[in-house]
Enzyme design. Sequence first.
Site, PDB file in Angstrom:
ATOM      1  N   LYS A  84       0.491  -0.720  -0.200  1.00  0.00           N
ATOM      2  CA  LYS A  84      -0.004   0.041   0.287  1.00  0.00           C
ATOM      3  C   LYS A  84       0.797   1.203   0.154  1.00  0.00           C
ATOM      4  CE  LYS A  84      -2.850  -2.363   3.358  1.00  0.00           C
ATOM      5  NZ  LYS A  84      -3.730  -2.358   4.605  1.00  0.00           N
ATOM      6  N   HIS A 133      25.517 -10.686   2.919  1.00  0.00           N
ATOM      7  CA  HIS A 133      24.974 -11.406   3.488  1.00  0.00           C
ATOM      8  C   HIS A 133      25.727 -12.106   4.845  1.00  0.00           C
ATOM      9  CE1 HIS A 133      21.717 -14.617   4.086  1.00  0.00           C
ATOM     10  NE2 HIS A 133      22.178 -15.204   2.836  1.00  0.00           N
TER      11      HIS A 133
HETATM   12  C1  NCD Z   1      21.656 -16.929  -2.126  1.00  0.00           C
HETATM   13  C2  NCD Z   1      21.718 -15.379  -1.718  1.00  0.00           C
HETATM   14  O1  NCD Z   1      20.161 -15.584  -1.667  1.00  0.00           O
HETATM   15  O2  NCD Z   1      22.082 -14.577  -2.438  1.00  0.00           O
HETATM   16  N1  NCD Z   1      20.453 -17.728  -1.061  1.00  0.00           N
HETATM   17  C3  NCD Z   1      20.819 -17.874   0.154  1.00  0.00           C
HETATM   18  O3  NCD Z   1      20.326 -17.192   1.100  1.00  0.00           O
HETATM   19  N2  NCD Z   1      21.476 -19.293   0.647  1.00  0.00           N
HETATM   20  C4  NCD Z   1      22.421 -16.965  -2.850  1.00  0.00           C
HETATM   21  C5  NCD Z   1      22.101 -16.858  -4.472  1.00  0.00           C
HETATM   22  O4  NCD Z   1      20.649 -16.781  -4.234  1.00  0.00           O
HETATM   23  O5  NCD Z   1      22.669 -17.248  -4.855  1.00  0.00           O
END
Ligand code: NCD
Length: 306
Positions: A84, A133
């Site tokens: 939204k 990540h």
């Molecule tokens: C990865 C991501 O999301 O970055 N996956 C994960 O978290 N294991 C890798 C990917 O998407 O290639």
Amino acid sequence: MKFKGRDIISIKDFNRKEIDYILKTAETIEPLAKSGSDMLHGKMLATLFFEPSTRTRLSFEAAMHKLGGSAIGFAKPEIASVKKGENLADTIRVVENYADVIALRHPLEGAARLAAEFAQIPIINAGSGAEEHPTQALLDLYTILKEKNQIDRLNIALIGDLRYGRTVHSLAYALSLYDVKLHLISPELLRMRREVLDAIKKKIEVAERTGMEEALPEIDVLYMTRIQKERFADMAEYAKVKSAYKIDCDVLENVKKDMVIMHPLPRIDEIADEVDATPHARYFQQVWNGIIVRMALLALILGATE
Ligand code: NCD
């Protein structure tokens, strides 16, 4: 060392001592992944996922449940008020009323950092665009440590999409705190991001190349990645690199007997199915380690263990 109440935004926010401590905590917590525990009884995790995920979201939720806590959240922003027009800051300020910690995945770089500025509770970055990540890097290190008994003195190859792959950015930063040699293997178009390269080159030996064959015989840990199709602005560029590398049993003729193959998953075509049955494959072990490391992180951040 203080973890209680801390955000996990970038792996760069952690020094080697802290990372080793997290890995040690994961080792101690591992038996609880089977037996369960009520360590986090009464605590709530919110998972806010603005991008697709299988492992990261489910393993955060599973980790929370295994420690006796609960989890809420959304896996599709289409079903939340974001649709939204609610902005990220407001979403965070609302959700923090329901939860003790938030795991956030977002397509924009910097999203987790921004969320942490607004939140009173800890934010865990579960993937910020192509940037980082950090919890994946921790579970990757844990896997290397379990498989090799050490991280120092290893030859580690990161292969595939080093430009858009956020897991390899966090992992490269983390590995630069150890005494490793890093082999970066990618198509020219998908070379490791400049900022990562500049930072890690100051600390460890780094070799960049486009072909994987020459490096293979000296590699101890081969970390394969998917070409990140969704991050390409131009599909013609993607078509040029989409099946750049493939590990199959023929390729494995030239590797060390105890070389391990890792992959954050999902895989597309970069590791042939026939490799799964070889003693090199460790990517499903990594999935299990993901639960353990996330249990350790939640326990540390929520102050259930010191
Ligand atoms: C990865 C991501 O999301 O970055 N996956 C994960 O978290 N294991 C890798 C990917 O998407 O290639």
